[in-house]
Every structure is written in structure tokens, then in C-alpha cells.
Design an enzyme around this catalytic site. Structure first.
Site, PDB file in Angstrom:
ATOM      1  CE  LYS A  71      -4.410  -1.421   0.666  1.00 31.61           C
ATOM      2  NZ  LYS A  71      -5.613  -2.278   1.779  1.00 31.61           N
TER       3      LYS A  71
ATOM      4  NE  ARG B  96      -7.118  -7.753   0.061  1.00 27.17           N
ATOM      5  CZ  ARG B  96      -6.946  -6.989  -1.174  1.00 27.17           C
ATOM      6  NH1 ARG B  96      -6.025  -6.602  -1.034  1.00 27.17           N
ATOM      7  NH2 ARG B  96      -7.850  -7.747  -2.139  1.00 27.17           N
TER       8      ARG B  96
HETATM    9  N1  HH2 Z   1      -7.465  -3.577   0.252  1.00 22.65           N
HETATM   10  C1  HH2 Z   1      -7.561  -3.333  -0.890  1.00 22.65           C
HETATM   11  C2  HH2 Z   1      -8.925  -4.353  -1.627  1.00 22.65           C
HETATM   12  N2  HH2 Z   1      -9.683  -5.192  -0.741  1.00 22.65           N
HETATM   13  N3  HH2 Z   1     -10.404  -6.098   0.956  1.00 22.65           N
HETATM   14  C3  HH2 Z   1      -9.883  -5.961   2.227  1.00 22.65           C
HETATM   15  N4  HH2 Z   1     -10.316  -6.628   3.431  1.00 22.65           N
HETATM   16  N5  HH2 Z   1      -8.946  -5.525   3.238  1.00 22.65           N
HETATM   17  C4  HH2 Z   1      -8.349  -4.247   2.248  1.00 22.65           C
HETATM   18  O1  HH2 Z   1      -6.684  -3.360   2.645  1.00 22.65           O
HETATM   19  C5  HH2 Z   1      -8.303  -4.520   0.466  1.00 22.65           C
HETATM   20  C6  HH2 Z   1      -9.488  -5.403   0.258  1.00 22.65           C
HETATM   21  C7  HH2 Z   1      -6.623  -3.088  -2.031  1.00 22.65           C
HETATM   22  O2  HH2 Z   1      -6.219  -3.420  -2.434  1.00 22.65           O
HETATM   23  P1  HH2 Z   1      -5.650  -4.512  -4.467  1.00 22.65           P
HETATM   24  O3  HH2 Z   1      -6.851  -5.670  -4.241  1.00 22.65           O
HETATM   25  O4  HH2 Z   1      -4.623  -5.110  -3.801  1.00 22.65           O
HETATM   26  O5  HH2 Z   1      -5.804  -3.267  -5.204  1.00 22.65           O
HETATM   27  P2  HH2 Z   1      -7.564  -2.936  -5.921  1.00 22.65           P
HETATM   28  O6  HH2 Z   1      -8.240  -1.946  -4.587  1.00 22.65           O
HETATM   29  O7  HH2 Z   1      -6.558  -1.873  -6.577  1.00 22.65           O
HETATM   30  O8  HH2 Z   1      -7.699  -3.801  -7.237  1.00 22.65           O
END
Ligand code: HH2
Length: 288
Positions: free
Chosen positions: A230, A264
Site C-alpha cells: 500500500k 491480506r
Molecule cells: N485492500 C484492497 C482491496 N480490498 N479488502 C480488505 N478486506 N482489506 C483491504 O485492505 C483491501 C481489500 C486494495 O488492494 P488491492 O486489491 O491490491 O488493489 P485494488 O483495489 O487496486 O485492486
């Protein structure tokens, strides 16, 4: 540090079983998107996403989080038909092949419903089950749920976020959402909460929340934390998204020390190894 005092480990129930949280669990991230902040486009083709999901299971992921819509700051929403076109084939393929439970990372009730029918066990909703239809679908399926805190929506959440007391406000929100879900048929034992690192929070808010996880643990349900790659890690000198593994492992380790049960992560193999050491130090598992 920050662990709820209770009789034995927390257990998180979901549609196809339960996770006994007597050690840190790793949730592997599969983004079937062209535009996710750290791995957009890498697993956009179904075959690549399926391969990566199976690989993460081999690397020791305890659960796998499949998503078809980026929720990075300033992202635009994706229509439901496009989101399902992305995640549907992946879910159909991997749920048949794996024992590891799959969560669907979505804010749309119709996607959650189809995903559960396709074999997913948990709904990970970054809006914290704000849509009552989502609660009904999870209750009906007997699915697990991740209730996350987000300020506003991805389009605007990073526009000057302010809190009087970020830990108290996030805790109060999560506690209220857990109460509301359980009043509407989603058992408390099926719910985990997540402070939503990076979702409408400054770097300082994220750090304060990680230090304050003990307060959130007092809700008495499992805590999921997503710090992997992040931007706060980049802001602390951790480099570009692809270079943030060391910072991600440091943050995940400290999240666990402060009370997180599930982390995660995009880099599953490395995170599993780091969490084994973290657990050994924190819980005295020298003989594993
Ligand atoms: N962070 C992201 C997406 N979903 N869900 C939970 N429960 N907690 C988190 O911290 C969280 C989440 C963002 O990360 P990522 O999926 O890698 O990115 P993007 O939203 O750009 O697909």
C-alpha cells in the site's frame, strides 16, 4: 499485545467450513483487473488468474480473495456484467480445484450472490455491508463476511481525510456494522472486521490504526488487515508498488503483534514465511 483474552482461539465460520485462528492466516490477493494499483493487468486473463490462484494455494495461502474491481483511490466503478465477466470463470475453475476457502472481493450484492453460487465461501465487502441486500445474501448462504471500514468511496476517499479519533471512529463503525449484520441474520461467528488501511486515511491515520488494533480486537471477532504494497509504505521510503515487500512484511508483522488474525497479501510465499516467524515469537511455537 492487543489480543483479546478469551478461551482458546477465535474461529471464523464460513459457507463451507471454518478457520481456526490459532495462528496467523494469510489471505492471498487475486486481482482480475486491468488497473489494480500494484498488479493491475498481470492476472487479467482468466488463465493467468487461475494459475496465480492455484500457485498461491500451493504457497500456503489459508484463503484466497478474488476481485474484479479495483478500489484504489480515484478508481471508477465497474459495471456488474463486466465484473462478473472477469471473476466468474476464475471462481468456477478454482473453487472446484481447491479446498482453501475463496472470498469474493466485491461491493455489489449481485456479484456476491453469483460468486457464492459458484463456490465462494466468504464475501469481502470494502463498504462494510452498507447495502442491506448484501447482508441478506450472506445470511441466506451462510457465508462468512469481511466488514471493512472505508471513508466515503474510492473516487473521493483520499481527499483530505480527517478524523477526531481515528481508532475510536473506525472501531465504533465496525462494531455497529457487526451488530447490524447479526441483527439481520449474519452470525457473529461468521464475521471478521478490517480497519481498511488506505481507504480514506492519511499515512498517520494508517499508522495509528495499526498501533490501535488492540482496541478493534476488543469487538471480539477476527481482524483482517491489508497492508500489502500500500501507498503508506511507499510514503515511508518503501519504494514503488513492486518494491514494497520488505515494508509490507514489517507492517504485517506489527499488525499481527497488535492483534490481527488474517493478513491480506499479494506476495503469499514470503508472507507465509514471515508470519511463521512472527507467530513463533509471539506465541512461543519454538517446536513447530
Ligand atoms: N485492500 C484492497 C482491496 N480490498 N479488502 C480488505 N478486506 N482489506 C483491504 O485492505 C483491501 C481489500 C486494495 O488492494 P488491492 O486489491 O491490491 O488493489 P485494488 O483495489 O487496486 O485492486
Amino acid at each position: 499485545m492487543g489480543r483479546p483474552v478469551g478461551n482458546g482461539p477465535l474461529v471464523w465460520k464460513h459457507r463451507t467450513g471454518e478457520l481456526r485462528l490459532d495462528r496467523t492466516h494469510v489471505m492471498g490477493v487475486v486481482n482480475v483487473t486491468p488497473d489494480s494499483f500494484s498488479d493491475g493487468g498481470r492476472h487479467f486473463e482468466p488463465a493467468a488468474a487461475i494459475r496465480r490462484t492455484l500457485q498461491m494455494a500451493n504457497e500456503g495461502a489459508d484463503l484466497l480473495d478474488v476481485g474484479g474491481e479495483s478500489t484504489r483511490p480515484r478508481s471508477d466503478p465497474v459495471p456488474a456484467h463486466e465484473e462478473w465477466r472477469r471473476v466468474g470463470p476464475v471462481l468456477e475453475a478454482v473453487t472446484r480445484k481447491l479446498d482453501v476457502p475463496i472470498s469474493i472481493d466485491t461491493r455489489k450484492p449481485e456479484i456476491a450472490e453469483k460468486a457464492l453460487q459458484a463456490g465462494a465461501s466468504i464475501v469481502n465487502d470494502v463498504t462494510g455491508l452498507r447495502d442491506p441486500r448484501m447482508v441478506g445474501i450472506i445470511a441466506q448462504a451462510g457465508a462468512g463476511a469481511v466488514i471493512m471500514h472505508m471513508r466515503g468511496d474510492p473516487k473521493t476517499m483520499q481527499d483530505d481525510p480527517r478524523y477526531e479519533d481515528v481508532v475510536r471512529q473506525v472501531r465504533d463503525f465496525l462494531e455497529e456494522r457487526v451488530r447490524s449484520a447479526s441483527a439481520n441474520g449474519v452470525a457473529r461467528e461468521s464475521v471478521a472486521v478490517d480497519p481498511g488501511i488506505g481507504f480514506g486515511k492519511s499515512v498517520a491515520h494508517n499508522l495509528t490504526l495499526l498501533r490501535g488494533l488492540g482496541t478493534i480486537a476488543a469487538i471480539g471477532v477476527p481482524i483482517v488487515v491489508g497492508v500489502s504494497r500500500k501507498s503508506f509504505i511507499g510514503a515511508l521510503g518503501g519504494g514503488e508498488a513492486g518494491e514494497r515487500l520488505p515494508g509490507s512484511l514489517a507492517a504485517a508483522t506489527l499488525a499481527v503483534a497488535h492483534g490481527a488474525h488474517v493478513v491480506r497479501a499479494h506476495d503469499v510465499a514470503e508472507t507465509v514465511r514471515a508470519m511463521r516467524v512472527a507467530d513463533a515469537v509471539l506465541r512461543g511455537r519454538e517446536n513447530l
